[in-house]
Structures are given as C-alpha cells and as structure tokens.
Design an enzyme around this catalytic site. Structure first.
Site, PDB file in Angstrom:
ATOM      1  N   CYS A   1      -7.929  -4.901   0.882  1.00 30.41           N
ATOM      2  CA  CYS A   1      -8.696  -3.713   1.309  1.00 30.41           C
ATOM      3  C   CYS A   1      -9.882  -3.486   0.378  1.00 30.41           C
ATOM      4  O   CYS A   1     -10.809  -2.750   0.706  1.00 30.41           O
ATOM      5  CB  CYS A   1      -7.806  -2.478   1.374  1.00 30.41           C
ATOM      6  SG  CYS A   1      -7.106  -1.986  -0.195  1.00 30.41           S
TER       7      CYS A   1
ATOM      8  N   HIS B   1      -6.232  -6.955  -3.858  1.00 29.14           N
ATOM      9  CA  HIS B   1      -6.074  -6.081  -2.693  1.00 29.14           C
ATOM     10  C   HIS B   1      -7.150  -6.433  -1.670  1.00 29.14           C
ATOM     11  O   HIS B   1      -8.341  -6.278  -1.944  1.00 29.14           O
ATOM     12  CB  HIS B   1      -6.202  -4.607  -3.121  1.00 29.14           C
ATOM     13  CG  HIS B   1      -5.026  -4.146  -3.925  1.00 29.14           C
ATOM     14  ND1 HIS B   1      -4.158  -3.183  -3.482  1.00 29.14           N
ATOM     15  CD2 HIS B   1      -4.568  -4.550  -5.126  1.00 29.14           C
ATOM     16  CE1 HIS B   1      -3.207  -3.002  -4.382  1.00 29.14           C
ATOM     17  NE2 HIS B   1      -3.443  -3.807  -5.403  1.00 29.14           N
TER      18      HIS B   1
ATOM     19  N   CYS C   1      -0.767  -2.579   1.747  1.00 30.71           N
ATOM     20  CA  CYS C   1      -1.309  -1.342   1.199  1.00 30.71           C
ATOM     21  C   CYS C   1      -1.165  -0.218   2.234  1.00 30.71           C
ATOM     22  O   CYS C   1      -1.549  -0.374   3.385  1.00 30.71           O
ATOM     23  CB  CYS C   1      -2.762  -1.582   0.828  1.00 30.71           C
ATOM     24  SG  CYS C   1      -3.902  -0.300   1.274  1.00 30.71           S
ATOM     25  N   GLU C   2      -0.566   0.887   1.800  1.00 28.40           N
ATOM     26  CA  GLU C   2      -0.268   1.945   2.766  1.00 28.40           C
ATOM     27  C   GLU C   2      -1.516   2.727   3.183  1.00 28.40           C
ATOM     28  O   GLU C   2      -1.471   3.512   4.113  1.00 28.40           O
ATOM     29  CB  GLU C   2       0.797   2.899   2.213  1.00 28.40           C
ATOM     30  CG  GLU C   2       0.365   3.778   1.081  1.00 28.40           C
ATOM     31  CD  GLU C   2       1.496   4.661   0.570  1.00 28.40           C
ATOM     32  OE1 GLU C   2       2.661   4.429   0.923  1.00 28.40           O
ATOM     33  OE2 GLU C   2       1.197   5.585  -0.200  1.00 28.40           O
ATOM     34  N   HIS C   3      -2.624   2.519   2.500  1.00 30.21           N
ATOM     35  CA  HIS C   3      -3.841   3.256   2.859  1.00 30.21           C
ATOM     36  C   HIS C   3      -4.652   2.552   3.939  1.00 30.21           C
ATOM     37  O   HIS C   3      -5.339   3.197   4.714  1.00 30.21           O
ATOM     38  CB  HIS C   3      -4.721   3.459   1.616  1.00 30.21           C
ATOM     39  CG  HIS C   3      -4.015   4.211   0.543  1.00 30.21           C
ATOM     40  ND1 HIS C   3      -4.010   3.804  -0.780  1.00 30.21           N
ATOM     41  CD2 HIS C   3      -3.251   5.324   0.595  1.00 30.21           C
ATOM     42  CE1 HIS C   3      -3.287   4.651  -1.494  1.00 30.21           C
ATOM     43  NE2 HIS C   3      -2.810   5.582  -0.690  1.00 30.21           N
ATOM     44  N   HIS C   4      -4.588   1.214   3.965  1.00 24.61           N
ATOM     45  CA  HIS C   4      -5.416   0.460   4.918  1.00 24.61           C
ATOM     46  C   HIS C   4      -4.618  -0.482   5.815  1.00 24.61           C
ATOM     47  O   HIS C   4      -5.208  -1.123   6.696  1.00 24.61           O
ATOM     48  CB  HIS C   4      -6.462  -0.374   4.166  1.00 24.61           C
ATOM     49  CG  HIS C   4      -7.397   0.442   3.335  1.00 24.61           C
ATOM     50  ND1 HIS C   4      -7.158   0.724   2.010  1.00 24.61           N
ATOM     51  CD2 HIS C   4      -8.552   1.069   3.653  1.00 24.61           C
ATOM     52  CE1 HIS C   4      -8.137   1.478   1.542  1.00 24.61           C
ATOM     53  NE2 HIS C   4      -8.998   1.702   2.514  1.00 24.61           N
TER      54      HIS C   4
ATOM     55  N   GLN D   1       0.457  -0.334  -5.309  1.00 25.28           N
ATOM     56  CA  GLN D   1       0.928  -1.231  -6.367  1.00 25.28           C
ATOM     57  C   GLN D   1       1.631  -0.473  -7.495  1.00 25.28           C
ATOM     58  O   GLN D   1       2.597  -0.960  -8.079  1.00 25.28           O
ATOM     59  CB  GLN D   1      -0.254  -2.052  -6.907  1.00 25.28           C
ATOM     60  CG  GLN D   1       0.185  -3.143  -7.878  1.00 25.28           C
ATOM     61  CD  GLN D   1      -0.956  -4.032  -8.319  1.00 25.28           C
ATOM     62  OE1 GLN D   1      -1.890  -4.289  -7.545  1.00 25.28           O
ATOM     63  NE2 GLN D   1      -0.906  -4.504  -9.550  1.00 25.28           N
TER      64      GLN D   1
HETATM   65 ZN    ZN Z   1      -5.889  -0.227   0.515  1.00 30.53          ZN
END
Ligand code: ZN
Length: 196
Positions: free
Chosen positions: A159, A157, A88-91, A129
C-alpha cells in the site's frame, strides 16, 4: 461443475466467511471500478478474488507442543528470516517480509518450527504490522512463560510501494521485546546483533 467448485472453496475457507456473498460484492466493486466482467477471462475473477481474500484472512491453527527444558538451556533460541505475508487492514493490500523470532527458555521449550507457525497464525488476517508483532510476542509469552521474548518484523507494504507515496523497496521494521531481551543489555545486544 459448480458444486465441485464450491466444495473446493469450502476446504480453504473456515469460520464465518461467506464466499458467495463476497463473490457478489467483489463483482459489484469491479463493475463500479469500470471493469467489464462480460470478458470471458474475467468471468470468474470475482470468485477468485473473494476466494483469495478468504484464504489470506483465515488463520491456520496448529498444535503448540511444548517440552520440559530438561537440559536447563538458558540462552537465546532464535529463528531468523521466517518469510511471512499479511494483509494491511487499511488498504486490503499485502505486506510481505520476514520475521525473526527468539526467546530465552525458562522451564519450557517449543519445537522450533512452531515459531514459524505462530508467525503464520497471526499474519493470516487483516493486520497492521505493529499489532502483528505484539501478538506474536504475547502468544509466546503466554504459552511458554520464558525468561525473554524478542520479535522483529521487516516488511514491505505494497500500500506504500505500489500506490500513494510509491516508495518501492522501503521496509518497515517493528519489534516487541519482553523480559530479559528487553531489560538485560547483554541479551538485548545479542538479540539485535543476531537479527541484523
Ligand atoms: Zn495499508
């Protein structure tokens, strides 16, 4: 010993990933998080961490071999339950699940293992995703120009399950449909009944 290690790293990592700089940065981050890197068992952790991320974000390329659809097969071809993992590119935490990938051929077909290779190609990278789902469908559309494409991804996920809201076991479902699988009620219903 040191040179040997570097060679192994280079085998895994392609492109413009700088594992040495990533190792230094990983060490700095761990120190900032209060981790004591003088502990012998943690000594190589920054390098392992950098190497793990480098491996997980390096795309695995493959040859997209297609064949003429000589028998004019015009029903759904579906590969279900393709396991995948992405980051996941956010976490920078993994999301893990399975993909169902189908298409209705027009004049080209593809070796079915390639459908799993396509999932792997796009899942190796920093992703969300939704984008991953669309990229898989777009790639099949552009390579095969089929009558229809259907992609469903189901993933947990970490995260979301291991931090934050801590919804362990919650899964996220995304889909991307094109052509007949999107527009024809019969094909759409068939696709979703088989991917349930
Ligand atoms: Zn994430």
């Amino acid at each position: 010993m040191k040179t040997e290690k570097k060679t192994n790293l280079n085998k895994i990592v392609q492109g413009n990933i700088d594992v040495d700089s990533a190792t230094i940065a990983a060490g700095e981050m761990l120190k900032a998080l209060g981790v004591d890197l003088s502990d012998p068992s943690l000594k190589l952790t920054p390098a392992r961490m950098a190497n793990s991320y480098a491996e997980m974000i390096t795309p695995v390329e493959f040859e997209m071999t297609t064949f003429p659809n000589d028998n004019f097969y015009d029903e759904l071809v579906l590969v279900k339950d393709i396991p995948f993992h992405s980051i996941c590119e956010h976490h920078l935490l993994p999301f893990i699940g399975s993909a169902h990938v189908g298409y209705i051929p027009d004049d080209k077909i593809v070796g079915i293992s390639k459908l799993a290779r396509i999932v792997e190609k796009f899942s190796r990278g920093l992703q969300v995703q939704e984008r991953l789902t669309a990229q898989i469908a777009d790639f099949i559309q552009s390579e095969l120009n089929p009558k229809g494409v259907g992609v469903v991804l189901v993933a947990e996920h970490t995260c979301m399950s291991l931090r934050g809201v801590k919804s362990i076991g919650a899964v996220t479902v995304t889909s991307s449909l094109k052509g007949l699988i999107r527009e024809s009620d019969r094909s759409r219903a068939e696709f979703f009944s088989l991917t349930k």
